[in-house]
Design a protein around this motif. Structure first.
Motif, mmCIF file in Angstrom:
data_model
loop_
_atom_site.group_PDB
_atom_site.id
_atom_site.type_symbol
_atom_site.label_atom_id
_atom_site.label_comp_id
_atom_site.label_asym_id
_atom_site.label_seq_id
_atom_site.Cartn_x
_atom_site.Cartn_y
_atom_site.Cartn_z
ATOM 1 N N ASN A 155 5.805 -1.068 14.283
ATOM 2 C CA ASN A 155 6.489 0.164 13.929
ATOM 3 C C ASN A 155 6.144 1.312 14.878
ATOM 4 O O ASN A 155 7.013 2.039 15.355
ATOM 5 N N VAL A 156 4.855 1.460 15.173
ATOM 6 C CA VAL A 156 4.390 2.498 16.093
ATOM 7 C C VAL A 156 4.991 2.273 17.485
ATOM 8 O O VAL A 156 5.392 3.207 18.174
ATOM 9 N N LEU A 157 5.064 0.987 17.879
ATOM 10 C CA LEU A 157 5.606 0.664 19.205
ATOM 11 C C LEU A 157 7.136 0.570 19.210
ATOM 12 O O LEU A 157 7.757 0.293 20.240
ATOM 13 N N GLU A 158 7.725 0.754 18.024
ATOM 14 C CA GLU A 158 9.181 0.640 17.851
ATOM 15 C C GLU A 158 9.718 -0.693 18.339
ATOM 16 O O GLU A 158 10.695 -0.778 19.080
ATOM 17 N N LYS A 159 9.026 -1.764 17.903
ATOM 18 C CA LYS A 159 9.452 -3.126 18.259
ATOM 19 C C LYS A 159 9.803 -3.886 16.985
ATOM 20 O O LYS A 159 9.182 -3.673 15.942
#
Length: 305
Positions: free
Chosen positions: A246-250
C-alpha cells in the motif's frame, strides 16, 4: 541519570551499531569499537577502532581506556544458510565474544559500570495466541531459542564482575539499507509480493531508529534486566505485506507463498519467516520510553518513501 563520556561498542559497523554510533555522536558520547577487520579501524577523535579476534582470544586492551559502559551487539548474521558449521559460528560469535570481554575486564581490573547487550525475541516459542512479556520463561525449542538462551547466559557473566546488565530482546528490525525490509519489499516492488504461508504469523517489528534509542535510553537511565526491543503494535505477516504494498502503491494479487517452497529455497532458515512471536513493549514504555514509530505505516513511510 547521566551519559558516559565514552562507550565501547561491539558490532558497531552493523545495521543497529551504525545507528547507535550516530545517536552517541549526537549526544556527545565518544565511541570505541572492536572489529575483527583491520581495514575497518578508524582513528577519528570520537570514533576509534580497536582490533580483536575472539577466535584466538586476542583483544587490544586500549579499547577500555576511559570507557565506563559497553554496548554489546556482536553476532554473526542469522540470514545465511544454517549449515552445521555456520550454526556454530552463529552461537560462538555471541558467547565467546562476551567471555573474552569478561576475562579481559577481570584480569585487568577495568571498571565497567554498565553493559547493555543485544538479545532476540527468537527465545520465545512460536505462537499465534501468546502475548510475550519479558517474564515468560519457556524457551523455544528451535535453533534460535537455544542460541538466545546461551547468549543471555554468556552476557549474565558481566554481573559477576559488578556491572549492571540490561538485555534488549530485538524483534524484526526495519531499516532503509539493510536487514529484512529491502528483501521483503523487493518482490512487492516487482508486483510479485505475497504473504508467507497463511500469513497469520505475528511479526514483532521495530524501526531501527527506535531500537537504537532504546539502547541509548538504557545507557542513560542505567536500566537493568530484560527488555523487549519491539514496537508496541505487532502485525501479522499478511498485514505487513499489505501495508508495505500500500505504501509503495503496488498491487498484491499473487497467492501466498507456501512454506515448502521457502524451505526449499532457504533450508532451516525459512523458519525466520514463519515463526510467530507477538511481543509486548510495555516494560520499556513503563520506564518512560516513548516510541517515535509505534505503528507500522508511519515507519514504512519513513523508510520506503
Amino acid at each position: 541519570m547521566n551519559n558516559p563520556k565514552t562507550v565501547l561498542i561491539t558490532g558497531a559497523t552493523g545495521l543497529i551499531g551504525q545507528e547507535i554510533v550516530k545517536q552517541c555522536h549526537a549526544e556527545g558520547i565518544a565511541v570505541h569499537y572492536l572489529t575483527t577487520s583491520k581495514s575497518k579501524l578508524s582513528t577519528a577523535a570520537n570514533y576509534k577502532g580497536y582490533y580483536w579476534n575472539p577466535a584466538t582470544n586476542e583483544i587490544d586492551h586500549s579499547c577500555f581506556e576511559g570507557v565506563s559502559a559497553i554496548i554489546n551487539l556482536v553476532g554473526a548474521s542469522i540470514s545465511k544458510r544454517w549449515t552445521k558449521a555456520y550454526k556454530k559460528v552463529v552461537l560462538e560469535s555471541r558467547t565467546k565474544t562476551a567471555q573474552l570481554l569478561q576475562e579481559t575486564i577481570k584480569t585487568n581490573n577495568y571498571t565497567i559500570d554498565h553493559v547493555v547487550s543485544a538479545s532476540a525475541i527468537g527465545i520465545y516459542p512460536t505462537s499465534l495466541t501468546n502475548f510475550y512479556e519479558e517474564s515468560h520463561d519457556e524457551v523455544s525449542n528451535s535453533f534460535l531459542g537455544e542460541v538466545v538462551k546461551q547468549w543471555e547466559l554468556a552476557v549474565d557473566g558481566f554481573e559477576a564482575l559488578g556491572c549492571k546488565v540490561a538485555k534488549i530482546r530485538i524483534g524484526l528490525v526495519l531499516a532503509k539499507n539493510g536487514g529484512a525490509l529491502p528483501e521483503i519489499v523487493k518482490p512487492i516492488k516487482l508486483g510479485a509480493g505475497a504473504a508467507f504461508g497463511d500469513g497469520e504469523q505475528w511479526q514483532s517489528w521495530i524501526h531501527v531508529e527506535d531500537l537504537a534509542r532504546i539502547f541509548m535510553y538504557a545507557i542513560k537511565y542505567q536500566l537493568e534486566g530484560m527488555y523487549n526491543g519491539v514496537a508496541p503494535n505487532a502485525v501479522t505477516n499478511k498485514e505487513l505485506t499489505k501495508i508495505a504494498a500500500n505504501v509503495l502503491e503496488k498491487p498484491l494479487f499473487l497467492p501466498n507463498i507456501p512454506k515448502f517452497a521457502m524451505k526449499l529455497a532457504l533450508g532451516e532458515m525459512h523458519m525466520l519467516l514463519f515463526e510467530s512471536q507477538r511481543v509486548s513493549s510495555q516494560k520499556i514504555e513503563h520506564k518512560g520510553f516513548h516510541f517515535n514509530y509505534a505503528n507500522l505505516r508511519p515507519a514504512l513511510e519513513d523508510l520506503l518513501l
